[in-house]
Design a protein around this motif. Sequence first.
Motif, PDB file in Angstrom:
ATOM      1  N   ARG A  40      -7.877   2.190 -49.471  1.00 33.68           N
ATOM      2  CA  ARG A  40      -9.173   2.139 -48.786  1.00 33.68           C
ATOM      3  C   ARG A  40      -9.296   3.267 -47.772  1.00 33.68           C
ATOM      4  O   ARG A  40     -10.281   3.343 -47.038  1.00 33.68           O
ATOM      5  CB  ARG A  40      -9.374   0.786 -48.102  1.00 33.68           C
ATOM      6  N   GLY A  41      -8.312   4.134 -47.714  1.00 33.06           N
ATOM      7  CA  GLY A  41      -8.390   5.279 -46.828  1.00 33.06           C
ATOM      8  C   GLY A  41      -8.251   4.915 -45.366  1.00 33.06           C
ATOM      9  O   GLY A  41      -7.799   3.828 -45.008  1.00 33.06           O
ATOM     10  N   SER A  78      -6.965  13.514 -48.554  1.00 38.40           N
ATOM     11  CA  SER A  78      -6.777  14.652 -47.659  1.00 38.40           C
ATOM     12  C   SER A  78      -5.886  15.681 -48.333  1.00 38.40           C
ATOM     13  O   SER A  78      -5.000  15.322 -49.110  1.00 38.40           O
ATOM     14  CB  SER A  78      -6.127  14.214 -46.337  1.00 38.40           C
ATOM     15  N   PRO A  79      -6.059  16.980 -48.007  1.00 33.12           N
ATOM     16  CA  PRO A  79      -5.228  18.009 -48.639  1.00 33.12           C
ATOM     17  C   PRO A  79      -3.742  17.833 -48.354  1.00 33.12           C
ATOM     18  O   PRO A  79      -2.908  18.237 -49.170  1.00 33.12           O
ATOM     19  CB  PRO A  79      -5.758  19.310 -48.034  1.00 33.12           C
ATOM     20  N   GLU A  84      -2.431  16.504 -52.626  1.00 34.36           N
ATOM     21  CA  GLU A  84      -1.325  17.186 -53.303  1.00 34.36           C
ATOM     22  C   GLU A  84      -1.119  16.649 -54.708  1.00 34.36           C
ATOM     23  O   GLU A  84      -0.733  17.382 -55.611  1.00 34.36           O
ATOM     24  CB  GLU A  84      -0.033  17.033 -52.499  1.00 34.36           C
ATOM     25  N   GLN A  85      -1.379  15.365 -54.905  1.00 35.77           N
ATOM     26  CA  GLN A  85      -1.186  14.740 -56.211  1.00 35.77           C
ATOM     27  C   GLN A  85      -2.410  14.856 -57.107  1.00 35.77           C
ATOM     28  O   GLN A  85      -2.280  14.864 -58.335  1.00 35.77           O
ATOM     29  CB  GLN A  85      -0.849  13.250 -56.029  1.00 35.77           C
ATOM     30  N   PHE A 115      -9.887  16.615 -51.203  1.00 38.83           N
ATOM     31  CA  PHE A 115     -10.484  15.943 -50.040  1.00 38.83           C
ATOM     32  C   PHE A 115     -11.625  15.088 -50.549  1.00 38.83           C
ATOM     33  O   PHE A 115     -12.397  15.509 -51.413  1.00 38.83           O
ATOM     34  CB  PHE A 115     -10.999  16.997 -49.053  1.00 38.83           C
ATOM     35  N   LEU A 116     -11.725  13.865 -50.020  1.00 41.59           N
ATOM     36  CA  LEU A 116     -12.866  13.007 -50.332  1.00 41.59           C
ATOM     37  C   LEU A 116     -13.162  12.130 -49.138  1.00 41.59           C
ATOM     38  O   LEU A 116     -12.291  11.402 -48.657  1.00 41.59           O
ATOM     39  CB  LEU A 116     -12.591  12.131 -51.553  1.00 41.59           C
ATOM     40  N   ASP A 117     -14.386  12.207 -48.650  1.00 44.42           N
ATOM     41  CA  ASP A 117     -14.887  11.312 -47.612  1.00 44.42           C
ATOM     42  C   ASP A 117     -15.973  10.422 -48.193  1.00 44.42           C
ATOM     43  O   ASP A 117     -16.872  10.902 -48.911  1.00 44.42           O
ATOM     44  CB  ASP A 117     -15.494  12.093 -46.447  1.00 44.42           C
ATOM     45  N   SER A 118     -15.903   9.133 -47.887  1.00 46.99           N
ATOM     46  CA  SER A 118     -16.995   8.203 -48.117  1.00 46.99           C
ATOM     47  C   SER A 118     -17.716   8.041 -46.785  1.00 46.99           C
ATOM     48  O   SER A 118     -17.086   7.707 -45.780  1.00 46.99           O
ATOM     49  CB  SER A 118     -16.446   6.862 -48.599  1.00 46.99           C
ATOM     50  N   PHE A 119     -19.020   8.295 -46.749  1.00 44.36           N
ATOM     51  CA  PHE A 119     -19.730   8.250 -45.476  1.00 44.36           C
ATOM     52  C   PHE A 119     -21.026   7.469 -45.627  1.00 44.36           C
ATOM     53  O   PHE A 119     -21.664   7.484 -46.681  1.00 44.36           O
ATOM     54  CB  PHE A 119     -20.020   9.668 -44.958  1.00 44.36           C
TER      55      PHE A 119
END
Length: 306
Positions: free
Chosen positions: A30-31, A42-43, A48-49, A55-59
């Motif tokens: 769930r970040g 996050s980078p 990395e995987q 990078f991904l943000d849910s806003f």
Amino acid sequence: MSIVNVIDSDRMSASTDVPPAGRQVIFRTRGRGHGEVFRLISPSDLGEQLKPFVFLDSFGGVMSEFASAGGMHPHSGIGTVTVFTRGDVQFDDPEAGQGHIGYGGVEWMRAGGGVWHGKELSSGRSERIHGFQLWLALPAELELSEVQSQYFEAADMHQAGPAYVIVGTHGGVTSPVNAPAGVNYLLVTLAPGQRWDYEPPTGHTVGWLALSRGSLSGPASASNGELLVFSDDDGVIALEGGPEGATFVLGSAVPHPHDLHLGYYSVHATAEGLATGERNIQRLREKLFTLGDRQRKSGSTPIYHG
């Protein structure tokens, strides 16, 4: 680095559901965040995987509050993809024109050799919005490329079944977004109980999805706010809408072959590219802040790339 070690144990659980066919859910998260804003990738950790998805943000929230709180900031070496699952925003760009981006539309920006942005979108016709911002690591040959910005309303995008093809090609449909090859990014809504199989192109061994609303049932069960990571093979990703249906983004890609070289706002494929990108950002900053207020009547401030 093992994927097992990059997600905190308090926000990750391994799935024990193994579908009879297709790709397995290997982790979920769930970040980290608060309110309606969560960092899912996050980078320096999960990116990395899952690279090129770094990078991904849910806003979510009130767009006018986002616009007033945000500021101009730089990027280099990446492409950014912004989609909205609820509500809409306005774009107003001297090169791209004006319009609204809601469900099915997209803002694409290739930061390449360096750009300042952060206020190019303003309040649209809805007060509240929810969306995702994704960063893609650019291949080495594009990490210092010319900056590009594209805005597409939903009417200009294409669907394959329940999926808007935001980036890449799926179901015979190709997105107009000028993103690097080897990446698919879809925006999908399933009705309650609707079954849908996503068959990634050959070589797309990276696969994940992030749920914006509703739930998924079956082997890839998920609830609102979760990010699922799939096993790294070429199999089908089998999905089924939960009792209230489901809206989510899904990414698949050929793995990014380079180590990630990280700056504060930049991700590059080479150390030399990062150094050049950061020099360009500083040079652009000095030019940008001599220009003064660039805000347009709509409230938008166009991106700046010199």
